[in-house]
Design an enzyme around this catalytic site. Structure first.
Site, PDB file in Angstrom:
ATOM      1  N   ARG A 115      18.466 -13.943  27.008  1.00  0.00           N
ATOM      2  CA  ARG A 115      19.657 -13.099  26.918  1.00  0.00           C
ATOM      3  C   ARG A 115      20.856 -14.017  26.764  1.00  0.00           C
ATOM      4  NH1 ARG A 115      22.652  -8.955  29.952  1.00  0.00           N
ATOM      5  NH2 ARG A 115      23.935  -9.440  28.128  1.00  0.00           N
ATOM      6  N   ASP A 148      20.288 -11.038  36.155  1.00  0.00           N
ATOM      7  CA  ASP A 148      21.288 -11.955  35.597  1.00  0.00           C
ATOM      8  C   ASP A 148      21.106 -13.374  36.116  1.00  0.00           C
ATOM      9  OD1 ASP A 148      22.567 -10.058  34.042  1.00  0.00           O
ATOM     10  OD2 ASP A 148      23.948  -9.476  35.638  1.00  0.00           O
ATOM     11  N   ARG A 149      20.735 -13.502  37.392  1.00  0.00           N
ATOM     12  CA  ARG A 149      20.716 -14.819  38.026  1.00  0.00           C
ATOM     13  C   ARG A 149      19.436 -14.985  38.840  1.00  0.00           C
ATOM     14  NH1 ARG A 149      25.270 -12.363  38.593  1.00  0.00           N
ATOM     15  NH2 ARG A 149      24.887 -11.711  40.750  1.00  0.00           N
ATOM     16  N   GLU A 274      37.256 -12.736  32.566  1.00  0.00           N
ATOM     17  CA  GLU A 274      35.935 -13.354  32.498  1.00  0.00           C
ATOM     18  C   GLU A 274      35.374 -13.252  31.083  1.00  0.00           C
ATOM     19  OE1 GLU A 274      32.796 -11.525  34.729  1.00  0.00           O
ATOM     20  OE2 GLU A 274      33.645  -9.520  34.547  1.00  0.00           O
ATOM     21  N   ARG A 291      37.222 -10.353  28.992  1.00  0.00           N
ATOM     22  CA  ARG A 291      36.722  -9.125  29.619  1.00  0.00           C
ATOM     23  C   ARG A 291      37.373  -8.940  30.983  1.00  0.00           C
ATOM     24  NH1 ARG A 291      30.267  -8.307  31.161  1.00  0.00           N
ATOM     25  NH2 ARG A 291      30.492  -6.593  32.676  1.00  0.00           N
ATOM     26  N   ASP A 292      37.870  -7.741  31.236  1.00  0.00           N
ATOM     27  CA  ASP A 292      38.277  -7.325  32.574  1.00  0.00           C
ATOM     28  C   ASP A 292      37.261  -6.293  33.035  1.00  0.00           C
ATOM     29  OD1 ASP A 292      39.375  -5.773  34.707  1.00  0.00           O
ATOM     30  OD2 ASP A 292      41.375  -6.493  34.210  1.00  0.00           O
ATOM     31  N   ASP A 323      36.999  -2.858  24.907  1.00  0.00           N
ATOM     32  CA  ASP A 323      35.941  -2.981  25.908  1.00  0.00           C
ATOM     33  C   ASP A 323      35.057  -1.729  25.909  1.00  0.00           C
ATOM     34  OD1 ASP A 323      34.478  -4.252  27.842  1.00  0.00           O
ATOM     35  OD2 ASP A 323      36.103  -4.413  29.302  1.00  0.00           O
ATOM     36  N   ARG A 373      26.264   0.634  25.428  1.00  0.00           N
ATOM     37  CA  ARG A 373      26.165  -0.586  24.625  1.00  0.00           C
ATOM     38  C   ARG A 373      25.300  -0.314  23.388  1.00  0.00           C
ATOM     39  NH1 ARG A 373      25.570  -5.421  29.214  1.00  0.00           N
ATOM     40  NH2 ARG A 373      27.667  -5.138  30.095  1.00  0.00           N
ATOM     41  N   TYR A 408      26.446  -8.008  24.160  1.00  0.00           N
ATOM     42  CA  TYR A 408      27.487  -9.026  24.057  1.00  0.00           C
ATOM     43  C   TYR A 408      27.693  -9.425  22.590  1.00  0.00           C
ATOM     44  CZ  TYR A 408      27.532  -9.959  29.115  1.00  0.00           C
ATOM     45  OH  TYR A 408      27.676  -9.869  30.473  1.00  0.00           O
TER      46      TYR A 408
END
Length: 465
Positions: A115, A148-149, A274, A291-292, A323, A373, A408
């Site tokens: 990703r 994500d992590r 970010e 991005r906010d 956004d 998205r 993205y």
């Protein structure tokens, strides 16, 4: 790569004639970017010897052997600087990298589960980067690939145009957030990992791990998920640290040859910034569309002066909100700094400059859906100031239809011989939920020619197969 080359020329002079011997040894070391510099270091030897001769009593012959070494010293490659963009007035479909069309492959040919793809370019090549879960499809390690992590994620790359398979990919470092850029001489790689409360930025220059930067808000220190930007040997990287649903103030790191030489603290509208997509508006200014994730559907827009190393952030004023999710275009009232509603959540957006002699174009991407998205459209605005211009952006075509995933997106520039080609890349995610694999394809559109953007992109992947 081209080389430092040593050529030795030995000339033997004799009474009967000339014998020429040329010895060449070459080794490859680095890229040649300008004319070869020559340096001569002569060695002269003149031994005397007696030759056999019919009338030796009357003749003495001398053989002089002269040796001259010519050393070709190549200059170091030059630092890169932004140039004018190559000619063109529209973007066209350039490339699709859809690894999971080859999902029946196994072993080293299996596509990696990835990703957050992005692309960065040096003078001679572009690399396709992504964050992998250290798993391939097909395989037995799908669990967790929607996270994500985690401790398995790594920053990887392949040469642009290659499929990111197990055997094609270079693993640069452990990372669940990343960036990379080329300064004209060498690659700088950025990776972030560690626990959410104490994450660490790691920097790699070429093959050496060179520096780190620690969390300053203890809340998921992270970087931009697209290319950093280099000028004259200095590379600028956007980072942020803070809550996804609250304050997250960004900084910029100025990096030279893999080492942090300065921190830059932006002023202005700093509440939440970010996942910035950044590029050069000129040799003086880097601009970023960011991005906010909490307060607004408008994009925070950064202007960074590379001469003074100062940065300021304000919201984009355009009535075309970029956004996702977002309200209806033009529905936010009040001054440019008004947040409006539907600001919770967000997505990284594509942004790239078209630098021309008499004007500048700013190209943006946003999802076709206001809430999901899905799909991706291209927009452009020539000249003006994103901080103050409230006019709508001009739509320039559909890159991904609303039936296809559009997650993205990011910008990058390909180096042609005398100009730079602006491009936008789109992450098209195969979202299998938590029970199966979760990965992405990458669609690429670049400035070329004139007319209208002609065709959208599909991944061609059926997760049920």
């Amino acid at each position: 790569m081209l080389p430092s080359t040593i050529q030795t020329l030995t000339l033997f002079l004799t009474s009967g004639g000339v014998l020429l011997s040329l010895y060449v040894s070459a080794s490859l070391s680095y890229l040649l970017y300008s004319d070869i510099l020559l340096k001569f270091s002569p060695k002269i030897t003149a031994p005397t010897m007696t030759l056999d001769c019919a009338n030796a009593s009357n003749v003495q012959a001398v053989n002089r052997s002269a040796t001259k070494e010519m050393t070709f010293l190549l200059p170091e490659p030059e630092w890169t600087y932004p140039r004018l963009s190559c000619q063109g007035s529209t973007f066209q479909k350039a490339l699709l990298i859809s690894p999971h069309r080859f999902g029946e492959a196994r072993g080293n040919s299996a596509p990696l589960i990835i990703r957050e793809p992005f692309i960065a370019c040096g003078p001679k090549e572009c690399k396709h980067f992504a964050l992998t879960h250290y798993a391939a499809q097909p395989g037995g390690y799908y669990n967790g690939t929607r996270e994500d992590r985690n401790k398995l994620r790594h920053l990887i790359s392949v040469k642009l145009g290659k499929i990111p398979t197990v055997e094609n990919s270079i693993f640069h470092m452990a990372a669940w957030s990343g960036s990379a850029c080329h300064d004209g001489r060498e690659w700088t790689y950025i990776g972030v990992d560690g626990p959410d409360s104490n994450a660490l930025i790691k920097i790699k220059y070429g093959e050496a791990y060179t520096d780190t930067y620690h969390s300053y808000a203890n809340n998921i220190l992270r970087t931009q998920e697209s290319a950093c930007n280099c000028i004259g040997g200095d590379c600028y990287l956007m980072i942020t640290d803070g809550s996804a649903s609250g304050i997250s103030e960004c900084r910029f790191l100025k990096i030279r040859e893999g080492r942090i030489i300065k921190e830059i603290f932006p002023t202005g509208r700093v509440e939440h910034t970010e996942e910035c997509t950044c590029g050069f508006a000129s040799n003086k200014t880097i601009e970023c569309a960011c991005r906010d994730n909490n307060y607004t559907a408008k994009r925070p827009f950064v202007k960074l002066n590379v001469e003074t190393d100062t940065a300021e952030i304000r919201l984009m004023c355009t009535e075309t909100y970029l956004d996702t999710p977002r309200p209806d275009d033009g529905s936010i009232t009040g001054p440019c700094e008004s947040n409006g509603d539907k600001g919770r959540g967000g997505i990284k957006g594509g942004f790239v400059h078209q630098r021309m002699a008499s004007k500048i174009g700013r190209w943006y991407s946003r999802t076709m859906s206001k809430t999901e998205r899905m799909g991706m459209e291209l927009y452009v605005k020539y000249d003006g100031d994103p901080w103050t211009d409230s006019d709508a952006l001009a739509p320039s075509g559909v890159m991904v239809s609303i039936k296809e995933p559009g997650w993205y997106s990011f910008g990058f520039e390909i180096k042609d011989k005398k100009c730079d080609v602006p491009c936008i890349g789109i992450e098209m995610v195969h979202d299998g939920g938590k029970k199966t694999w979760h990965s992405a394809a990458t669609a690429i559109y670049c400035l070329m020619g004139s007319g209208q953007l002609l065709w959208d992109t599909v991944t061609g992947v059926d997760m049920a197969l």
